[in-house]
Design a protein around this motif. Structure first.
Motif, PDB file in Angstrom:
ATOM      1  N   GLU A  92      18.987  41.183 -39.303  1.00 43.31           N
ATOM      2  CA  GLU A  92      17.603  41.559 -38.995  1.00 43.31           C
ATOM      3  C   GLU A  92      17.543  43.006 -38.502  1.00 43.31           C
ATOM      4  OE1 GLU A  92      14.643  40.583 -35.339  1.00 43.31           O
ATOM      5  OE2 GLU A  92      15.504  38.843 -36.345  1.00 43.31           O
ATOM      6  N   LEU A  93      18.492  43.385 -37.655  1.00 45.24           N
ATOM      7  CA  LEU A  93      18.523  44.732 -37.094  1.00 45.24           C
ATOM      8  C   LEU A  93      19.048  45.781 -38.066  1.00 45.24           C
ATOM      9  CD1 LEU A  93      19.885  43.834 -33.555  1.00 45.24           C
ATOM     10  CD2 LEU A  93      17.554  44.559 -34.119  1.00 45.24           C
ATOM     11  N   ASN A  94      19.910  45.354 -38.997  1.00 44.99           N
ATOM     12  CA  ASN A  94      20.519  46.284 -39.943  1.00 44.99           C
ATOM     13  C   ASN A  94      20.822  45.536 -41.242  1.00 44.99           C
ATOM     14  OD1 ASN A  94      22.039  48.068 -41.417  1.00 44.99           O
ATOM     15  ND2 ASN A  94      23.453  48.571 -39.764  1.00 44.99           N
ATOM     16  N   PRO A  95      19.865  45.494 -42.169  1.00 50.54           N
ATOM     17  CA  PRO A  95      20.030  44.717 -43.407  1.00 50.54           C
ATOM     18  C   PRO A  95      21.201  45.149 -44.292  1.00 50.54           C
ATOM     19  CG  PRO A  95      17.743  45.383 -43.117  1.00 50.54           C
ATOM     20  CD  PRO A  95      18.552  46.090 -42.067  1.00 50.54           C
ATOM     21  N   THR A  96      21.703  46.348 -44.129  1.00 51.66           N
ATOM     22  CA  THR A  96      22.819  46.810 -44.962  1.00 51.66           C
ATOM     23  C   THR A  96      24.181  46.544 -44.322  1.00 51.66           C
ATOM     24  OG1 THR A  96      22.793  49.049 -44.049  1.00 51.66           O
ATOM     25  CG2 THR A  96      21.383  48.629 -45.966  1.00 51.66           C
ATOM     26  N   LEU A  97      24.183  45.922 -43.170  1.00 47.97           N
ATOM     27  CA  LEU A  97      25.411  45.659 -42.431  1.00 47.97           C
ATOM     28  C   LEU A  97      26.340  44.721 -43.204  1.00 47.97           C
ATOM     29  CD1 LEU A  97      26.650  46.193 -39.556  1.00 47.97           C
ATOM     30  CD2 LEU A  97      25.712  43.975 -38.928  1.00 47.97           C
ATOM     31  N   ILE A  98      27.614  45.050 -43.214  1.00 44.05           N
ATOM     32  CA  ILE A  98      28.642  44.180 -43.789  1.00 44.05           C
ATOM     33  C   ILE A  98      29.215  43.360 -42.643  1.00 44.05           C
ATOM     34  CG2 ILE A  98      30.909  44.104 -44.900  1.00 44.05           C
ATOM     35  CD1 ILE A  98      30.164  46.814 -46.211  1.00 44.05           C
ATOM     36  N   ILE A  99      29.274  42.040 -42.825  1.00 42.86           N
ATOM     37  CA  ILE A  99      29.808  41.168 -41.781  1.00 42.86           C
ATOM     38  C   ILE A  99      31.129  40.584 -42.261  1.00 42.86           C
ATOM     39  CG2 ILE A  99      29.430  39.100 -40.395  1.00 42.86           C
ATOM     40  CD1 ILE A  99      26.411  39.633 -40.673  1.00 42.86           C
ATOM     41  N   ILE A 100      32.146  40.731 -41.413  1.00 42.66           N
ATOM     42  CA  ILE A 100      33.482  40.222 -41.730  1.00 42.66           C
ATOM     43  C   ILE A 100      33.920  39.272 -40.625  1.00 42.66           C
ATOM     44  CG2 ILE A 100      35.918  40.817 -42.075  1.00 42.66           C
ATOM     45  CD1 ILE A 100      34.957  43.600 -43.015  1.00 42.66           C
ATOM     46  N   GLN A 101      34.324  38.087 -41.019  1.00 41.56           N
ATOM     47  CA  GLN A 101      34.923  37.125 -40.089  1.00 41.56           C
ATOM     48  C   GLN A 101      36.419  37.369 -40.126  1.00 41.56           C
ATOM     49  OE1 GLN A 101      33.440  34.482 -38.109  1.00 41.56           O
ATOM     50  NE2 GLN A 101      35.474  34.767 -37.239  1.00 41.56           N
ATOM     51  N   GLN A 150      25.126  41.530 -25.163  1.00 42.56           N
ATOM     52  CA  GLN A 150      25.274  42.959 -24.904  1.00 42.56           C
ATOM     53  C   GLN A 150      25.497  43.712 -26.217  1.00 42.56           C
ATOM     54  OE1 GLN A 150      28.692  44.031 -22.561  1.00 42.56           O
ATOM     55  NE2 GLN A 150      27.823  45.991 -21.975  1.00 42.56           N
ATOM     56  N   ALA A 151      26.300  43.151 -27.094  1.00 41.51           N
ATOM     57  CA  ALA A 151      26.563  43.799 -28.386  1.00 41.51           C
ATOM     58  C   ALA A 151      25.290  43.933 -29.206  1.00 41.51           C
ATOM     59  CB  ALA A 151      27.600  43.003 -29.167  1.00 41.51           C
ATOM     60  N   LEU A 152      24.473  42.893 -29.199  1.00 41.69           N
ATOM     61  CA  LEU A 152      23.259  42.922 -30.011  1.00 41.69           C
ATOM     62  C   LEU A 152      22.120  43.693 -29.349  1.00 41.69           C
ATOM     63  CD1 LEU A 152      23.356  39.345 -31.533  1.00 41.69           C
ATOM     64  CD2 LEU A 152      23.928  41.506 -32.628  1.00 41.69           C
ATOM     65  N   SER A 153      22.321  44.167 -28.137  1.00 42.00           N
ATOM     66  CA  SER A 153      21.289  44.968 -27.480  1.00 42.00           C
ATOM     67  C   SER A 153      21.598  46.459 -27.571  1.00 42.00           C
ATOM     68  CB  SER A 153      21.144  44.545 -26.014  1.00 42.00           C
ATOM     69  OG  SER A 153      22.294  44.919 -25.281  1.00 42.00           O
ATOM     70  N   VAL A 154      22.610  46.812 -28.357  1.00 38.75           N
ATOM     71  CA  VAL A 154      22.940  48.220 -28.568  1.00 38.75           C
ATOM     72  C   VAL A 154      21.683  48.934 -29.056  1.00 38.75           C
ATOM     73  CG1 VAL A 154      24.290  49.805 -29.995  1.00 38.75           C
ATOM     74  CG2 VAL A 154      25.368  47.768 -29.031  1.00 38.75           C
ATOM     75  N   SER A 155      21.382  50.081 -28.467  1.00 41.38           N
ATOM     76  CA  SER A 155      20.103  50.744 -28.741  1.00 41.38           C
ATOM     77  C   SER A 155      19.927  51.171 -30.198  1.00 41.38           C
ATOM     78  CB  SER A 155      19.927  51.950 -27.822  1.00 41.38           C
ATOM     79  OG  SER A 155      20.956  52.882 -28.036  1.00 41.38           O
ATOM     80  N   ASP A 156      20.982  51.631 -30.843  1.00 41.52           N
ATOM     81  CA  ASP A 156      20.872  52.082 -32.229  1.00 41.52           C
ATOM     82  C   ASP A 156      21.801  51.252 -33.113  1.00 41.52           C
ATOM     83  OD1 ASP A 156      20.390  53.380 -34.580  1.00 41.52           O
ATOM     84  OD2 ASP A 156      21.403  55.230 -34.012  1.00 41.52           O
ATOM     85  N   PHE A 157      21.384  50.051 -33.403  1.00 40.01           N
ATOM     86  CA  PHE A 157      22.215  49.127 -34.167  1.00 40.01           C
ATOM     87  C   PHE A 157      22.434  49.611 -35.595  1.00 40.01           C
ATOM     88  CE2 PHE A 157      24.260  45.128 -33.755  1.00 40.01           C
ATOM     89  CZ  PHE A 157      24.404  44.660 -35.046  1.00 40.01           C
ATOM     90  N   SER A 158      21.524  50.415 -36.103  1.00 39.78           N
ATOM     91  CA  SER A 158      21.637  50.894 -37.482  1.00 39.78           C
ATOM     92  C   SER A 158      22.806  51.850 -37.673  1.00 39.78           C
ATOM     93  CB  SER A 158      20.335  51.554 -37.926  1.00 39.78           C
ATOM     94  OG  SER A 158      20.099  52.704 -37.148  1.00 39.78           O
ATOM     95  N   LYS A 159      23.422  52.317 -36.585  1.00 39.49           N
ATOM     96  CA  LYS A 159      24.546  53.243 -36.724  1.00 39.49           C
ATOM     97  C   LYS A 159      25.819  52.543 -37.169  1.00 39.49           C
ATOM     98  CE  LYS A 159      26.248  53.185 -31.968  1.00 39.49           C
ATOM     99  NZ  LYS A 159      26.501  53.948 -30.770  1.00 39.49           N
TER     100      LYS A 159
END
Length: 106
Positions: A72-81, A39-48
């Motif tokens: 893939e959906l947002n190459p500039t996304l910062i990922i934090i664990q 559900q999280a990855l199906s958000v319509s505007d992931f780039s936001k």
């Protein structure tokens, strides 16, 4: 500072609610939380989103798929664990990740 938008994914509902609440208390931060990674990855505007915060309970193979799909959906996304701790640790993790990415934080 630019308003930061967080996508938070975690399997523990109580922890997820606390994380979203803490993030939303910051003046320039907003967060949406999901327990279901599909559900999280199906958000319509992931780039936001600026930051993907991964919380507890996600299986390792699923987490890797989430990371790959998110980039893939947002190459500039910062990922934090996020492994837990207090609100101060959470904020420091975020500020550190922003600094490492070279994003303007002040």
């Amino acid at each position: 500072m630019k308003k930061l938008k967080f996508l938070v994914i975690g399997k523990n509902e109580a922890i997820l609610e606390v994380l979203v609440r803490l993030l939303n208390t910051e003046k320039d931060w907003t967060a949406e939380g999901f327990m279901d990674e599909n559900q999280a990855l199906s958000v319509s505007d992931f780039s936001k989103f600026d930051i993907l915060l991964l919380s507890c309970g996600i299986e390792e193979t699923i987490e890797q798929l989430i990371r790959e799909k998110a980039i893939e959906l947002n190459p500039t996304l910062i990922i934090i664990q996020h492994y837990g701790g207090g609100s101060g640790l959470l904020k420091n993790e975020i500020l550190s990740a922003l600094a490492e990415s070279g994003r303007q934080i002040l």
